[in-house]
Enzyme design. Sequence first.
Site, PDB file in Angstrom:
ATOM      1  N   ASP A 113      44.176 -26.076  55.034  1.00 34.24           N
ATOM      2  CA  ASP A 113      43.168 -25.091  54.641  1.00 34.24           C
ATOM      3  C   ASP A 113      43.039 -23.930  55.617  1.00 34.24           C
ATOM      4  OD1 ASP A 113      41.913 -26.298  52.160  1.00 34.24           O
ATOM      5  OD2 ASP A 113      41.834 -27.973  53.547  1.00 34.24           O
ATOM      6  N   SER A 160      38.402  -2.243  54.256  1.00 29.98           N
ATOM      7  CA  SER A 160      38.299  -1.920  52.831  1.00 29.98           C
ATOM      8  C   SER A 160      39.444  -1.009  52.428  1.00 29.98           C
ATOM      9  CB  SER A 160      36.955  -1.239  52.527  1.00 29.98           C
ATOM     10  OG  SER A 160      36.852  -0.018  53.242  1.00 29.98           O
ATOM     11  N   CYS A 169      39.276 -18.154  42.181  1.00 31.23           N
ATOM     12  CA  CYS A 169      40.493 -18.799  42.665  1.00 31.23           C
ATOM     13  C   CYS A 169      41.508 -19.048  41.564  1.00 31.23           C
ATOM     14  CB  CYS A 169      40.135 -20.107  43.367  1.00 31.23           C
ATOM     15  SG  CYS A 169      39.287 -19.866  44.955  1.00 31.23           S
ATOM     16  N   GLY A 202      50.581 -26.720  54.249  1.00 28.12           N
ATOM     17  CA  GLY A 202      49.664 -25.951  53.416  1.00 28.12           C
ATOM     18  C   GLY A 202      48.220 -26.358  53.592  1.00 28.12           C
TER      19      GLY A 202
END
Length: 335
Positions: A56, A146, A23, A54
């Site tokens: 979670d 992917s 993070c 903002g």
Amino acid sequence: MTDLDAPAIPTYRLSQYAHGGGCACKIPPGELESVVAGLRQDQPEQLLVGLDDGDDAAAVRIEGGTAVLSTADFFTPVVDDPYDWGRIAAANALSDVYAMGGRPVVAVNLLSWPREVLPFELAREVLRGGADVGRQAGCPVAGGHSVDDPEPKYGMAVTGVGAPESLLRNDSGRAGLPLSLTKPLGIGVLNNRHKATGEVSTAAVATMTTLNARAAEDAVAAGLRCATDVTGFGLLGHLHKLARASGVSAVVDSSAVPYLDGARQALRDGYVSGGTRRNLDWVRPHVDLSAITDDEALLLADAQTSGGLLVAGEVPGAPVIGELVARGEHSITVR
């Protein structure tokens, strides 16, 4: 050819294939807020939580009185071991649902892979780690997406459910509530040391792979309604956002904040990420740090990966590190 005859996969230090780690590679909070500021629109009635504060995860009410929670989280390698990286990234993505007081019900993989640089055997280990954590959470991991990418990245998009009236939100704090922190800090400096030296902190890996499920369940059961998880913006960054959204201020007792073994030594040795320094720069105008040292401030701004929950209220087994108070000059005062 038998498995014993097959050539061994060379050892790769995955953290060396990314400019940042975990993070700590997030876009800095101040820059991110300026980007999304113009995207806010009138919210439909069924949207319970959106862009405004903002939080979670997004939350939308559907027929039957259920709140559906939606989130996505992915990042570059935070550790060298691919299986552990997969477990950490999955626990981190699931944490956004737990931080809202919800239960994850399905997840899909998000994988970026430098296919001509790193063998797919490593990608398989990453995905296996994510699948094992999903299984532990009772959340099926069903497919995903992917892409070929110069940097490896992995995470998940997660869908969860919760009761609209029981959601944990970052705008529901009230003056007089204590602040509980369910995991120790120091993950960022320990991960940065790992990236620089290869030294593994088993305590950091164990903390990052621990689900926030029990903490969320305990908070909801206790009737608490305000929480956030502590990740890339550090304790100070996430608490600042919570206090701002709730219209209150916070007081933090720095002596009560728990840290992982080795975190202070890693700080003294200089293993501070650029993300942590940017976190501190962002919150400094809003926080009274006059009572602590610069080193202590850096630890409180340390960019966490798959950190704990910061809850307005008492959570069994979690230390109380401060309290919410009436709105004052600063959003946070550290003592």
